[in-house]
Design a protein around this motif. Sequence first.
Motif, mmCIF file in Angstrom:
data_model
loop_
_atom_site.group_PDB
_atom_site.id
_atom_site.type_symbol
_atom_site.label_atom_id
_atom_site.label_comp_id
_atom_site.label_asym_id
_atom_site.label_seq_id
_atom_site.Cartn_x
_atom_site.Cartn_y
_atom_site.Cartn_z
ATOM 1 N N UNK A 1 0.961 -1.293 -0.115
ATOM 2 C CA UNK A 1 0.157 0.094 -0.106
ATOM 3 C C UNK A 1 0.993 1.195 -0.024
ATOM 4 N N UNK A 2 0.469 2.431 -0.459
ATOM 5 C CA UNK A 2 1.167 3.371 -0.802
ATOM 6 C C UNK A 2 0.009 4.734 -0.839
ATOM 7 N N UNK A 3 0.966 5.868 -1.085
ATOM 8 C CA UNK A 3 0.233 7.220 -1.232
ATOM 9 C C UNK A 3 0.196 7.622 -2.715
ATOM 10 N N UNK B 1 -3.358 -0.754 -2.730
ATOM 11 C CA UNK B 1 -3.577 -1.796 -1.667
ATOM 12 C C UNK B 1 -3.838 -2.944 -2.121
ATOM 13 N N UNK B 2 -2.832 -4.080 -1.945
ATOM 14 C CA UNK B 2 -3.140 -5.427 -2.461
ATOM 15 C C UNK B 2 -2.290 -6.344 -1.672
ATOM 16 N N UNK C 1 -1.842 -14.972 0.674
ATOM 17 C CA UNK C 1 -1.885 -14.335 2.034
ATOM 18 C C UNK C 1 -3.108 -13.623 2.616
ATOM 19 N N UNK C 2 -4.056 -13.787 1.876
ATOM 20 C CA UNK C 2 -5.323 -12.928 2.094
ATOM 21 C C UNK C 2 -5.934 -13.683 3.191
ATOM 22 N N UNK D 1 -3.702 -8.536 6.766
ATOM 23 C CA UNK D 1 -2.565 -7.780 6.223
ATOM 24 C C UNK D 1 -3.048 -6.690 5.667
ATOM 25 N N UNK D 2 -4.191 -6.643 4.714
ATOM 26 C CA UNK D 2 -4.515 -5.205 4.004
ATOM 27 C C UNK D 2 -5.047 -4.269 5.124
ATOM 28 N N UNK D 3 -5.702 -4.790 6.148
ATOM 29 C CA UNK D 3 -6.385 -3.764 7.177
ATOM 30 C C UNK D 3 -5.025 -3.356 7.924
ATOM 31 N N UNK D 4 -4.093 -3.903 8.301
ATOM 32 C CA UNK D 4 -2.987 -3.528 8.915
ATOM 33 C C UNK D 4 -2.282 -2.247 8.087
ATOM 34 N N UNK D 5 -1.976 -2.741 6.667
ATOM 35 C CA UNK D 5 -1.358 -2.010 5.911
ATOM 36 C C UNK D 5 -2.257 -0.339 5.646
#
Length: 84
Positions: A2-4, A17-18, A23-24, A28-32
């Motif tokens: 994930x980035x800006x 966000x991916x 690993x889904x 992990x995506x929530x934390x990122x």
Amino acid sequence: MAGERLRPPGWTEISAVCTDAAYRGRGLATRLVRAVAAGIRARGETPFLHTGAANTTAIRLYESIGFELRRSTTFGAYRCLEKS
């Protein structure tokens, strides 16, 4: 990952966000997204993001951590046809 990306005044987009399919479902995506959003808020800006309406998994994730739908937009695809 994930980035800006975009930064209109006072706002910053959370982008790309991916999570690898293997690993889904591990949060992990929530934390990122939470980590990137926290950094944006620490600068005094408001985080925002977007996704396609068909990406219901992402929408559920974003809503579960406090994001709300602000606007729906319809996009069109165009191509230039050569004249014969």
